[in-house]
Design a protein around this motif. Sequence first.
Motif, PDB file in Angstrom:
ATOM      1  N   VAL A  67      -1.608  10.858  -2.292  1.00 22.30           N
ATOM      2  CA  VAL A  67      -1.587  10.343  -3.661  1.00 22.30           C
ATOM      3  C   VAL A  67      -1.723   8.818  -3.622  1.00 22.30           C
ATOM      4  CG1 VAL A  67      -0.309  10.200  -5.832  1.00 22.30           C
ATOM      5  CG2 VAL A  67      -0.095  12.245  -4.387  1.00 22.30           C
ATOM      6  N   PRO A  68      -2.906   8.281  -3.936  1.00 24.13           N
ATOM      7  CA  PRO A  68      -3.049   6.819  -4.017  1.00 24.13           C
ATOM      8  C   PRO A  68      -2.493   6.334  -5.350  1.00 24.13           C
ATOM      9  CG  PRO A  68      -5.126   7.865  -4.557  1.00 24.13           C
ATOM     10  CD  PRO A  68      -4.167   8.974  -4.214  1.00 24.13           C
ATOM     11  N   ALA A  69      -1.784   5.204  -5.337  1.00 25.16           N
ATOM     12  CA  ALA A  69      -1.153   4.767  -6.585  1.00 25.16           C
ATOM     13  C   ALA A  69      -1.120   3.250  -6.688  1.00 25.16           C
ATOM     14  CB  ALA A  69       0.273   5.316  -6.664  1.00 25.16           C
ATOM     15  N   TYR A  70      -1.553   2.753  -7.837  1.00 26.41           N
ATOM     16  CA  TYR A  70      -1.479   1.319  -8.114  1.00 26.41           C
ATOM     17  C   TYR A  70      -0.892   1.121  -9.504  1.00 26.41           C
ATOM     18  CZ  TYR A  70      -2.885  -3.471  -9.184  1.00 26.41           C
ATOM     19  OH  TYR A  70      -2.867  -4.792  -9.559  1.00 26.41           O
ATOM     20  N   ASN A  71       0.307   0.573  -9.563  1.00 21.45           N
ATOM     21  CA  ASN A  71       1.018   0.336 -10.824  1.00 21.45           C
ATOM     22  C   ASN A  71       1.081   1.596 -11.681  1.00 21.45           C
ATOM     23  OD1 ASN A  71       1.508  -2.317 -10.116  1.00 21.45           O
ATOM     24  ND2 ASN A  71      -0.193  -3.150 -11.311  1.00 21.45           N
ATOM     25  N   GLU A  72       1.616   2.656 -11.098  1.00 20.27           N
ATOM     26  CA  GLU A  72       1.710   3.946 -11.790  1.00 20.27           C
ATOM     27  C   GLU A  72       3.165   4.356 -12.035  1.00 20.27           C
ATOM     28  OE1 GLU A  72      -0.588   5.509 -13.132  1.00 20.27           O
ATOM     29  OE2 GLU A  72      -2.492   5.072 -12.122  1.00 20.27           O
ATOM     30  N   ALA A  73       4.043   3.379 -12.215  1.00 18.26           N
ATOM     31  CA  ALA A  73       5.467   3.686 -12.378  1.00 18.26           C
ATOM     32  C   ALA A  73       5.743   4.599 -13.576  1.00 18.26           C
ATOM     33  CB  ALA A  73       6.270   2.388 -12.525  1.00 18.26           C
ATOM     34  N   SER A  74       4.922   4.529 -14.593  1.00 20.79           N
ATOM     35  CA  SER A  74       5.156   5.338 -15.793  1.00 20.79           C
ATOM     36  C   SER A  74       4.767   6.803 -15.615  1.00 20.79           C
ATOM     37  CB  SER A  74       4.358   4.756 -16.973  1.00 20.79           C
ATOM     38  OG  SER A  74       4.783   3.446 -17.279  1.00 20.79           O
ATOM     39  N   ASP A 103       5.032  -2.868  -9.956  1.00 22.54           N
ATOM     40  CA  ASP A 103       5.893  -2.310 -11.005  1.00 22.54           C
ATOM     41  C   ASP A 103       6.931  -1.319 -10.481  1.00 22.54           C
ATOM     42  OD1 ASP A 103       4.266  -0.235 -10.271  1.00 22.54           O
ATOM     43  OD2 ASP A 103       3.746   0.382 -12.319  1.00 22.54           O
ATOM     44  N   GLY A 104       7.157  -1.302  -9.178  1.00 26.90           N
ATOM     45  CA  GLY A 104       8.161  -0.383  -8.621  1.00 26.90           C
ATOM     46  C   GLY A 104       7.632   1.000  -8.324  1.00 26.90           C
ATOM     47  N   THR A 105       6.319   1.179  -8.321  1.00 30.59           N
ATOM     48  CA  THR A 105       5.734   2.488  -8.016  1.00 30.59           C
ATOM     49  C   THR A 105       6.235   3.028  -6.679  1.00 30.59           C
ATOM     50  OG1 THR A 105       3.712   2.183  -9.324  1.00 30.59           O
ATOM     51  CG2 THR A 105       3.568   3.653  -7.443  1.00 30.59           C
ATOM     52  N   GLY A 106       6.247   2.175  -5.656  1.00 31.99           N
ATOM     53  CA  GLY A 106       6.653   2.611  -4.326  1.00 31.99           C
ATOM     54  C   GLY A 106       8.100   3.070  -4.265  1.00 31.99           C
ATOM     55  N   VAL A 107       8.966   2.405  -4.986  1.00 26.80           N
ATOM     56  CA  VAL A 107      10.389   2.772  -5.014  1.00 26.80           C
ATOM     57  C   VAL A 107      10.563   4.163  -5.613  1.00 26.80           C
ATOM     58  CG1 VAL A 107      12.649   2.191  -5.963  1.00 26.80           C
ATOM     59  CG2 VAL A 107      11.132   0.376  -5.144  1.00 26.80           C
ATOM     60  N   LEU A 108       9.874   4.432  -6.704  1.00 25.41           N
ATOM     61  CA  LEU A 108       9.949   5.749  -7.340  1.00 25.41           C
ATOM     62  C   LEU A 108       9.350   6.823  -6.446  1.00 25.41           C
ATOM     63  CD1 LEU A 108       8.894   4.709 -10.963  1.00 25.41           C
ATOM     64  CD2 LEU A 108      11.185   5.366 -10.191  1.00 25.41           C
ATOM     65  N   ALA A 109       8.271   6.487  -5.739  1.00 25.76           N
ATOM     66  CA  ALA A 109       7.603   7.450  -4.876  1.00 25.76           C
ATOM     67  C   ALA A 109       8.514   7.925  -3.754  1.00 25.76           C
ATOM     68  CB  ALA A 109       6.324   6.843  -4.304  1.00 25.76           C
ATOM     69  N   LYS A 110       9.386   7.057  -3.263  1.00 24.17           N
ATOM     70  CA  LYS A 110      10.254   7.403  -2.135  1.00 24.17           C
ATOM     71  C   LYS A 110      11.248   8.511  -2.481  1.00 24.17           C
ATOM     72  CE  LYS A 110       9.885   2.930   0.171  1.00 24.17           C
ATOM     73  NZ  LYS A 110      10.554   1.656   0.544  1.00 24.17           N
ATOM     74  N   ILE A 111      11.481   8.735  -3.751  1.00 24.93           N
ATOM     75  CA  ILE A 111      12.396   9.804  -4.175  1.00 24.93           C
ATOM     76  C   ILE A 111      11.810  11.170  -3.851  1.00 24.93           C
ATOM     77  CG2 ILE A 111      13.514  10.872  -6.181  1.00 24.93           C
ATOM     78  CD1 ILE A 111      13.507   8.069  -7.477  1.00 24.93           C
ATOM     79  N   TRP A 112      10.470  11.287  -3.932  1.00 25.96           N
ATOM     80  CA  TRP A 112       9.811  12.583  -3.817  1.00 25.96           C
ATOM     81  C   TRP A 112       8.941  12.744  -2.574  1.00 25.96           C
ATOM     82  CZ3 TRP A 112      11.721  15.870  -7.203  1.00 25.96           C
ATOM     83  CH2 TRP A 112      12.230  15.370  -8.414  1.00 25.96           C
ATOM     84  N   ALA A 113       8.349  11.671  -2.096  1.00 25.46           N
ATOM     85  CA  ALA A 113       7.355  11.776  -1.019  1.00 25.46           C
ATOM     86  C   ALA A 113       8.010  11.872   0.357  1.00 25.46           C
ATOM     87  CB  ALA A 113       6.423  10.571  -1.061  1.00 25.46           C
ATOM     88  N   ASP A 114       7.309  12.514   1.287  1.00 24.57           N
ATOM     89  CA  ASP A 114       7.748  12.548   2.678  1.00 24.57           C
ATOM     90  C   ASP A 114       7.485  11.206   3.355  1.00 24.57           C
ATOM     91  OD1 ASP A 114       8.567  15.374   2.944  1.00 24.57           O
ATOM     92  OD2 ASP A 114       6.457  15.778   2.512  1.00 24.57           O
ATOM     93  N   ASP A 115       6.457  10.530   2.876  1.00 20.02           N
ATOM     94  CA  ASP A 115       6.095   9.245   3.463  1.00 20.02           C
ATOM     95  C   ASP A 115       5.459   8.376   2.376  1.00 20.02           C
ATOM     96  OD1 ASP A 115       5.611   7.229   5.264  1.00 20.02           O
ATOM     97  OD2 ASP A 115       3.947   8.221   6.284  1.00 20.02           O
ATOM     98  N   VAL A 116       5.836   7.115   2.332  1.00 22.70           N
ATOM     99  CA  VAL A 116       5.225   6.157   1.410  1.00 22.70           C
ATOM    100  C   VAL A 116       4.634   5.025   2.243  1.00 22.70           C
ATOM    101  CG1 VAL A 116       5.557   4.555  -0.508  1.00 22.70           C
ATOM    102  CG2 VAL A 116       6.834   6.716  -0.450  1.00 22.70           C
ATOM    103  N   VAL A 117       3.318   4.885   2.168  1.00 19.92           N
ATOM    104  CA  VAL A 117       2.620   3.806   2.862  1.00 19.92           C
ATOM    105  C   VAL A 117       2.458   2.665   1.868  1.00 19.92           C
ATOM    106  CG1 VAL A 117       0.510   3.115   4.051  1.00 19.92           C
ATOM    107  CG2 VAL A 117       1.379   5.460   4.302  1.00 19.92           C
ATOM    108  N   CYS A 118       3.050   1.514   2.164  1.00 10.56           N
ATOM    109  CA  CYS A 118       3.006   0.382   1.246  1.00 10.56           C
ATOM    110  C   CYS A 118       2.004  -0.668   1.733  1.00 10.56           C
ATOM    111  CB  CYS A 118       4.391  -0.247   1.113  1.00 10.56           C
ATOM    112  SG  CYS A 118       5.613   0.835   0.348  1.00 10.56           S
ATOM    113  N   LEU A 119       0.977  -0.919   0.947  1.00  8.24           N
ATOM    114  CA  LEU A 119      -0.004  -1.945   1.269  1.00  8.24           C
ATOM    115  C   LEU A 119       0.444  -3.256   0.625  1.00  8.24           C
ATOM    116  CD1 LEU A 119      -3.306   0.083   0.732  1.00  8.24           C
ATOM    117  CD2 LEU A 119      -1.820  -0.041   2.746  1.00  8.24           C
TER     118      LEU A 119
END
Length: 226
Positions: free
Chosen positions: A9-16, A45-61
């Motif tokens: 799942v690629p994500a850029y400023n998708e906190a909402s 916007d904190g997308t990565g922080v929210l992703a860590k709740i659900w994802a097995d791995d979060v790659v932060c660029l």
Amino acid sequence: MKGRAAIIVPAYNEASYISETLRTLRQHPSFLDCWLVVVDDGSEDGTGVLAKIWADDVVCLHKNEGKGKALRQGIEAVDADYFLFVDADVGTTARYTECLLSIVRSGECEMAIACPPAAERGGFGLAKRLARRKIRQITGITIQAPLSGQRALTRRAVEAVKEWDVGFGIEAAMTVDVLRAGLPIREVPLVIRHREHGKSLEGFWHRGRQYLAIQKVMAKRREIGR
């Protein structure tokens, strides 16, 4: 053939939107054996922080690298035989992408593409028509949803993609490369719904960048084929 599968799942400023999308993927019975990877493409916007709740791995660029490069970073983060690409803003309709993964796992094709219904508040379709026309000119094959981000690919199809760092041109680029490699593609009608920009300034800006990226990558693909 089952095989190991990863959802990217690629994500850029998708906190909402990303929490709903990831929750849907995480809780789907058919995805219990899948490794869920989110690539936070330089979000602010904190997308990565929210992703860590659900994802097995979060790659932060560290900065926004573009969709194509984000997908590639996700692929490199996991050892898998099959890959399911899902956009961060599709919410609960992410559950329908299970069909795509099932199809490629069955050996029916090497890349399955979701063919969504027309957007209720979309633009004028210029980028989509451009991508469809260019793909047809280069490969002789008409793809109905050339810009769909919901795709499942085998490892062989992923390796057929020659270049990933092409921003919003990645879907058109991977379609051409997979077709040129002689690998079968199937389009599947699915009721996938995105956040809609509509005919807003933000929408025109997004589609304008997409149009230019498609022009650039398709010109390069034509040169490669000569």
